[in-house]
Scaffold this active site. Structure first.
Site, PDB file in Angstrom:
ATOM      1  N   ALA A  20      13.384  28.038 -41.229  1.00 51.50           N
ATOM      2  CA  ALA A  20      13.394  27.082 -40.122  1.00 51.50           C
ATOM      3  C   ALA A  20      12.213  27.297 -39.175  1.00 51.50           C
ATOM      4  CB  ALA A  20      14.699  27.229 -39.351  1.00 51.50           C
ATOM      5  N   LYS A  21      11.634  28.484 -39.203  1.00 48.34           N
ATOM      6  CA  LYS A  21      10.458  28.819 -38.376  1.00 48.34           C
ATOM      7  C   LYS A  21      10.674  28.418 -36.916  1.00 48.34           C
ATOM      8  CE  LYS A  21       7.355  28.949 -42.340  1.00 48.34           C
ATOM      9  NZ  LYS A  21       8.199  28.471 -43.445  1.00 48.34           N
ATOM     10  N   ARG A  22      11.828  28.801 -36.380  1.00 47.31           N
ATOM     11  CA  ARG A  22      12.161  28.483 -35.004  1.00 47.31           C
ATOM     12  C   ARG A  22      11.583  29.519 -34.036  1.00 47.31           C
ATOM     13  NH1 ARG A  22      13.614  24.421 -37.739  1.00 47.31           N
ATOM     14  NH2 ARG A  22      15.552  23.324 -37.337  1.00 47.31           N
ATOM     15  N   ASP A  78       4.804  24.425 -40.111  1.00 46.61           N
ATOM     16  CA  ASP A  78       4.997  25.036 -41.422  1.00 46.61           C
ATOM     17  C   ASP A  78       3.776  24.680 -42.275  1.00 46.61           C
ATOM     18  OD1 ASP A  78       6.233  26.027 -43.871  1.00 46.61           O
ATOM     19  OD2 ASP A  78       8.147  25.758 -42.860  1.00 46.61           O
TER      20      ASP A  78
END
Lengths: 270, 270
Positions: A95-97, B99
């Protein structure tokens, strides 16, 4: 899931393969589009055909969010299916939050409680108080972006900061954070030659390594420089496995590709 | 929405206020919990009471994801309500995404097409090819994290990289990306003294400034150092406005707080 449970599973299956569930409706077999939930139908078929060959699944949340409500529902069904049928498999919400403290807590709840993933990927740019809310969850893992697999990694991550590349600063600094034992790191397979240096800084941590296959990374090199005494690697392949075929045999074709990688891994572990 | 339309709206309303819709079910009036969709009911009441005082709304996606499917549905209803009833208001998905290229494209579709926001916040750590897919959308805006409002901003963002702080490198580098005219930047109000330097690098860009109010930032300082000839500022307040009261009068209380900020802005614009 504890790290020791993950290591046991790797040894048992002789595999440290992670399969990326990045479902694009334009790339899945056409007959699935007639299903009520084509994304979940695709994932279920892939999971049923490959679960004995891998130790982790990694849905990238972007591919679900792009389909709005029905995408989020498919993500929920996928993680529930995994937790019910394969609780021994490590699950990663890619999710690369990352946000200010109270907001990161909400993200952590979303992925660790509401969706019950074992881990989530997090971006480091906002620093300590943006990551620690994720680290506070017991037996959950926070996978911090260190050195990513894309070309843009060279824009900032490899720039020198106080006599050290930024990604190394991220590694060093993150070790001082509360509950840092819950950290893992993303290191792209396309940058395998950096792994020896990385292992000097974080010898014991697990690394999630994307970029093998479609993006051009090499498994042998990654293992040569990145493996530690507890293996310490999760090698991800997404497109190379799940889109091996667009025909009726897509799940078997995916299993065949996964088995090839698992065999390569077994040979390395032997 | 074009930047010129946003500027017109600011001049018309004598306001550059953005209201953050960060809905926490523990903080909203209890009577709303009986509604079918308490999150949307809260947002609708806040929007109905404040839309004439602000030029932008910014839901932070974390607060919606934390409630799973029903949260995502409330986000969808909120953006649809805004687009149908107040198309002149700028909408920001505060999602802090980013991303590899094909994945960022999916996020861009999620927020610009499926949810039809005017803009989305994006993290810079993964570099050019992680941001450009967002920039490719016409009349959509990508709000890049530069210097955030939290304490963790000092972990990496202010570290010196090639004789320049990392956040300045992010600003400089991002100007060279394709369609960089679609960029705006996040600069925290808690770091207002940095704004003069920032304006040297990006004199014309809009800045989204969180941190006024609950986080301690000061509006006068932000305007003194950050305003440009087209105003160039969107000042966000979330908790200070939407949680002004937990009683039946919550929407009026929010409008009162918003009006105070709008009056302060009007005085500055005069």
């Amino acid at each position: 899931m504890t790290t020791n449970q993950l290591i046991s599973e790797i040894k048992k299956k002789q595999s440290f393969l992670c399969i990326g569930l990045d479902v694009d409706l334009n790339k899945i077999p056409e007959h699935l589009l007639k299903e009520e939930d084509p994304i979940f139908a695709f994932n279920k078929a892939i999971i049923d055909a490959t679960h004995h060959l891998c130790v982790a699944y990694k849905p990238n949340t972007a591919f679900y969010e792009a389909y709005g409500l029905k995408g989020w529902k498919a993500l929920e069904k996928t993680i529930n299916y995994l937790n019910e049928n394969h609780p021994e498999i490590f699950t990663i919400a890619d999710a690369k939050r990352g946000d200010i403290g109270n907001t990161s807590t909400m993200y952590a709840k979303a992925f660790f409680e509401d969706l019950a993933f074992d881990s989530v990927t997090v971006a480091p740019y906002m620093g300590k108080d943006s990551v620690e809310p994720f680290l506070a969850f017991e037996n959950k893992h926070t996978i911090l972006l260190a050195l990513t697999s894309n070309k843009g990694a060279f824009d900032f991550q490899t720039k020198t900061v106080d006599n050290q590349e930024l990604y190394k600063q991220v590694l060093e600094t993150s070790k001082t954070w509360n509950n840092s034992e819950n950290l893992m790191y993303v290191v792209g397979a396309t940058k395998a030659e950096y792994l020896a240096d990385i292992r000097q800084i974080i010898p014991d941590s697990f690394l999630l390594v994307p970029g093998v296959g479609a993006q051009g990374g090499n498994l042998q090199d990654v293992c040569k420089y990145g493996m530690n005494k507890s293996i310490g690697l999760l090698i991800n392949s997404s497109r190379g496995i799940i889109y091996a075929s667009k025909e009726d045999d897509f799940a078997q074709a995916a299993a065949k590709k996964a088995a090839e990688l698992q065999q390569e891994m077994k040979a390395i572990l032997d």
